[in-house]
Enzyme design. Structure first.
Site, PDB file in Angstrom:
ATOM      1  N   ARG A   1      -8.427  -0.706   4.761  1.00  0.00           N
ATOM      2  CA  ARG A   1      -7.534   0.297   4.177  1.00  0.00           C
ATOM      3  C   ARG A   1      -6.194  -0.326   3.794  1.00  0.00           C
ATOM      4  NH1 ARG A   1      -6.493   5.188   7.731  1.00  0.00           N
ATOM      5  NH2 ARG A   1      -5.361   5.627   5.829  1.00  0.00           N
TER       6      ARG A   1
ATOM      7  N   ASP B   1       5.329   0.333  11.760  1.00  0.00           N
ATOM      8  CA  ASP B   1       4.085  -0.268  11.258  1.00  0.00           C
ATOM      9  C   ASP B   1       3.923  -1.738  11.667  1.00  0.00           C
ATOM     10  OD1 ASP B   1       3.408   2.129  10.163  1.00  0.00           O
ATOM     11  OD2 ASP B   1       3.893   1.596   8.095  1.00  0.00           O
TER      12      ASP B   1
ATOM     13  N   ARG C   1       1.197  14.304  13.647  1.00  0.00           N
ATOM     14  CA  ARG C   1       1.727  14.122  12.286  1.00  0.00           C
ATOM     15  C   ARG C   1       1.793  15.423  11.478  1.00  0.00           C
ATOM     16  NH1 ARG C   1      -0.578   8.752   9.684  1.00  0.00           N
ATOM     17  NH2 ARG C   1       1.327   8.891   8.473  1.00  0.00           N
TER      18      ARG C   1
ATOM     19  N   CYS D   1      -4.269  12.470  13.427  1.00  0.00           N
ATOM     20  CA  CYS D   1      -4.926  11.186  13.228  1.00  0.00           C
ATOM     21  C   CYS D   1      -4.680  10.332  14.456  1.00  0.00           C
ATOM     22  CB  CYS D   1      -4.435  10.503  11.966  1.00  0.00           C
ATOM     23  SG  CYS D   1      -2.784   9.872  12.126  1.00  0.00           S
TER      24      CYS D   1
ATOM     25  N   LYS E   1       0.843  -1.206   0.000  1.00  0.00           N
ATOM     26  CA  LYS E   1       0.000   0.000   0.000  1.00  0.00           C
ATOM     27  C   LYS E   1       0.879   1.258   0.000  1.00  0.00           C
ATOM     28  CE  LYS E   1      -1.614   1.600   4.070  1.00  0.00           C
ATOM     29  NZ  LYS E   1      -1.366   2.990   4.455  1.00  0.00           N
ATOM     30  N   ASN E   2       1.880   1.273   0.873  1.00  0.00           N
ATOM     31  CA  ASN E   2       2.649   2.503   1.043  1.00  0.00           C
ATOM     32  C   ASN E   2       3.625   2.780  -0.092  1.00  0.00           C
ATOM     33  OD1 ASN E   2       1.207   2.991   3.295  1.00  0.00           O
ATOM     34  ND2 ASN E   2       2.844   2.477   4.759  1.00  0.00           N
TER      35      ASN E   2
HETATM   36  C1  EPZ Z   1       4.706   6.875   6.254  1.00  0.00           C
HETATM   37  O1  EPZ Z   1       4.017   7.934   6.896  1.00  0.00           O
HETATM   38  C2  EPZ Z   1       3.735   5.713   6.191  1.00  0.00           C
HETATM   39  N1  EPZ Z   1       2.545   6.105   5.443  1.00  0.00           N
HETATM   40  C3  EPZ Z   1       3.348   5.282   7.598  1.00  0.00           C
HETATM   41  O2  EPZ Z   1       2.507   4.143   7.505  1.00  0.00           O
HETATM   42  C4  EPZ Z   1       4.617   4.892   8.359  1.00  0.00           C
HETATM   43  O3  EPZ Z   1       4.273   4.570   9.695  1.00  0.00           O
HETATM   44  C5  EPZ Z   1       5.612   6.067   8.352  1.00  0.00           C
HETATM   45  O4  EPZ Z   1       5.875   6.479   6.982  1.00  0.00           O
HETATM   46  C6  EPZ Z   1       6.946   5.722   9.006  1.00  0.00           C
HETATM   47  O5  EPZ Z   1       7.530   4.626   8.368  1.00  0.00           O
HETATM   48  C7  EPZ Z   1       2.509   5.955   4.117  1.00  0.00           C
HETATM   49  O6  EPZ Z   1       3.484   5.587   3.478  1.00  0.00           O
HETATM   50  C8  EPZ Z   1       1.223   6.258   3.434  1.00  0.00           C
HETATM   51  P1  EPZ Z   1       7.029  10.116   8.253  1.00  0.00           P
HETATM   52  P2  EPZ Z   1       4.627   9.419   6.891  1.00  0.00           P
HETATM   53  O7  EPZ Z   1       6.955  11.408   7.558  1.00  0.00           O
HETATM   54  O8  EPZ Z   1       5.332   9.638   5.621  1.00  0.00           O
HETATM   55  C9  EPZ Z   1       7.534  13.314  11.764  1.00  0.00           C
HETATM   56  C10 EPZ Z   1       0.522   2.911   7.856  1.00  0.00           C
HETATM   57  O9  EPZ Z   1      -0.022   2.376   8.848  1.00  0.00           O
HETATM   58  N2  EPZ Z   1       7.307  14.364  10.775  1.00  0.00           N
HETATM   59  O10 EPZ Z   1       8.179   9.215   7.932  1.00  0.00           O
HETATM   60  O11 EPZ Z   1       3.525  10.327   7.266  1.00  0.00           O
HETATM   61  C11 EPZ Z   1       6.288  12.477  11.999  1.00  0.00           C
HETATM   62  O12 EPZ Z   1       5.390  13.109  12.889  1.00  0.00           O
HETATM   63  C12 EPZ Z   1       1.127   4.286   7.943  1.00  0.00           C
HETATM   64  O13 EPZ Z   1       0.570   2.362   6.740  1.00  0.00           O
HETATM   65  C13 EPZ Z   1       7.466  15.669  11.139  1.00  0.00           C
HETATM   66  O14 EPZ Z   1       7.775  15.999  12.297  1.00  0.00           O
HETATM   67  O15 EPZ Z   1       5.668   9.306   8.099  1.00  0.00           O
HETATM   68  C14 EPZ Z   1       6.876  11.213  12.562  1.00  0.00           C
HETATM   69  O16 EPZ Z   1       7.160  11.375  13.913  1.00  0.00           O
HETATM   70  C15 EPZ Z   1       0.919   4.924   9.258  1.00  0.00           C
HETATM   71  N3  EPZ Z   1       7.242  16.646  10.208  1.00  0.00           N
HETATM   72  C16 EPZ Z   1       8.199  11.085  11.780  1.00  0.00           C
HETATM   73  O17 EPZ Z   1       8.473  12.392  11.281  1.00  0.00           O
HETATM   74  C17 EPZ Z   1       6.894  16.339   8.927  1.00  0.00           C
HETATM   75  O18 EPZ Z   1       6.711  17.273   8.136  1.00  0.00           O
HETATM   76  C18 EPZ Z   1       8.167  10.106  10.611  1.00  0.00           C
HETATM   77  O19 EPZ Z   1       7.023  10.378   9.805  1.00  0.00           O
HETATM   78  C19 EPZ Z   1       6.763  14.993   8.554  1.00  0.00           C
HETATM   79  C20 EPZ Z   1       6.969  14.021   9.499  1.00  0.00           C
END
Ligand code: EPZ
Length: 429
Positions: free
Chosen positions: A408, A316, A131, A126, A22-23
């Protein structure tokens, strides 16, 4: 609303085909906005998030077509989806759509790269935390995009087009790296992305962009170099296997006992999780085009886990391993370092009789031999599936409510488990 009923206690035996990730599928579909030509994606999973993104992209003017079945194809083969953004007719992504699926915020970068402007709703929080998107916006600003926030919307514009830049992420972010990549491929000049995410789904996007004519080096490493090109063209790309789906079923087998071949996934995609499974007393055997997971008797051993960016243990899979540890012979600690509030499953796991104590970003799990089935509520995608894992091993009946979360991210969950002997039933309505 559908519910899932599980009668626990059956060991799992058989083969589970692993779907496309999915991701990976979501950012790949979004990348179709970068070219007027057709992007053909193979092995796209049949998931509600994918359906929702098809709608969102359709709203921007992307023609989305799902190819019919080919001779020799089985129900397990993912969809072949053809996406063509010949004319982008709308650069606005409204709150109603973005709030339903956070990843749709990622349309921002390709819309600006191609159309020089976009108006995309901020996604909001969420179930797993606040996030923020500050780092995604930082990346766009570095590429010369003007960003304003107005009434919950990001107004992004780059009237002279995006310009190559150095983007140094203070924290590894998957969505930030997708954004920077999709912005940089059509920007003028050279972009260097430092501290880039190395998750396989990011690498998959980069490989697809290269097939579309992008110039990217350092793929799979924390430093990506991109030389912008004027146009990208169509391509055909196969979505990589879902390492999280594979890790989830591996946990299920470790939990119930049994012997299951996870077909179509390679160990390198989830080595850290497989190492933890081995430490828990489960056999992990690479076999052909898959991984065999086996546990015949013996206790589940406690293991300590800290979630990390790839190649570390994935956040995840945290909830699923927590479910497994509720039946371990001893105490385990799980530390969540990626998201600040990803323990929503703890109170639901407690309904099975699990003993879990939270201490800041740590969960301390005191394993016990038996869990008892209970009515429970799914809260987010991965949390929901941890309840399925607990239910498969619990005594008696479990009813899981709000299963739309599962739909999902897990294609054919009940069918895949039923075929391995689990007593799982979806109750519609
Ligand atoms: C992706 O989310 C995945 N989603 C998530 O999977 C996964 O848990 C996550 O990466 C980490 O591997 C999809 O691919 C659709 P991040 P993403 O930006 O990109 C912080 C699932 O269940 N951050 O790597 O949103 C954030 O809060 C989902 O399939 C900032 O601070 O995750 C987190 O603590 C859930 N500022 C960390 O970075 C930003 O602008 C990593 O988040 C962006 C992120």
């Amino acid at each position: 609303m559908d519910r899932i009923k599980i009668i626990g206690g059956e060991k799992l035996y058989g083969t589970i085909p692993i779907a496309g990730a999915k991701n990976a599928a979501l950012p790949l579909m979004i990348a179709s906005l970068l070219t007027p030509e057709t992007l053909i994606l193979e092995n796209v999973p049949r998931l509600s998030d994918v359906r929702m993104l098809k709608r969102i992209l359709g709203n921007h003017g992307v023609d989305v077509m799902v190819a019919g079945k080919r001779p020799g194809e089985s129900a397990e083969d993912g969809e072949v989806v053809r996406l063509q953004a010949a004319h982008i007719v709308d650069t606005v992504s409204p709150y109603e759509l973005v709030s339903q699926m956070r990843a749709s915020f990622w349309v921002l970068a390709p819309l600006v790269a191609r159309m020089r402007e976009a108006k995309v709703s901020l996604p909001g929080g969420c179930a797993i935390g606040t996030r923020p998107v500050d780092l995604l916006l930082m990346a766009m600003e570095k590429l010369g995009c003007k960003i304003e926030i107005d009434s919950g919307y990001v107004l992004a514009s780059a009237p002279d087009g995006l310009k190559g830049a150095e983007i140094d992420f203070p924290k590894v972010t998957v969505g930030g790296t997708h954004t920077a990549l999709m912005g940089a491929v059509l920007a003028r000049g050279k972009t260097v992305i430092k501290n880039a995410a190395c998750e396989p789904e990011v690498t998959d996007l980069a490989h697809c962009l290269v097939k579309m004519g992008a110039k990217i080096s350092g793929i799979g490493t924390p430093t990506l170099e991109i030389i912008g090109v004027e146009h990208l063209h169509g391509a055909t790309h196969r979505v990589l296997p879902d390492r999280i789906e594979a890790g989830t079923y591996a946990c299920a087998v470790a939990m119930t006992g049994g012997d299951v071949l996870l077909d179509g996934v390679t160990p390198d995609l989830l080595q850290s999780a497989l190492d933890k499974l081995k430490a828990s007393g489960t056999e992990v055997i690479p076999e052909g085009n898959g991984i065999r997971i086996r546990r015949e008797g013996g206790k589940i051993l406690p293991v300590n886990i800290t979630t990390e960016v790839f190649p570390g243990f994935p956040t995840d899979l945290q909830a699923q391993f927590m479910a497994l540890m509720t039946r371990a012979d001893g105490v385990s600690t799980i530390i969540e370092t990626i998201f600040e509030n990803r323990f929503m499953h703890v109170s639901e796991l407690a309904r099975f009789g699990a003993k879990i104590r939270l201490d800041g970003d740590a969960a301390i799990i005191e394993g016990r031999e038996t869990l008892k089935g209970a009515p429970v509520m799914a809260t987010d995608l991965r949390a929901s599936v941890s309840l399925v894992i607990a239910a498969l091993a619990a005594e008696g009946e479990t009813m899981i409510n709000r299963v739309y979360h599962l739909d999902r991210g897990f294609e054919g969950l009940e069918t895949k488990l039923q075929r391995c002997g689990a007593k799982v039933e979806r109750i519609r309505g």
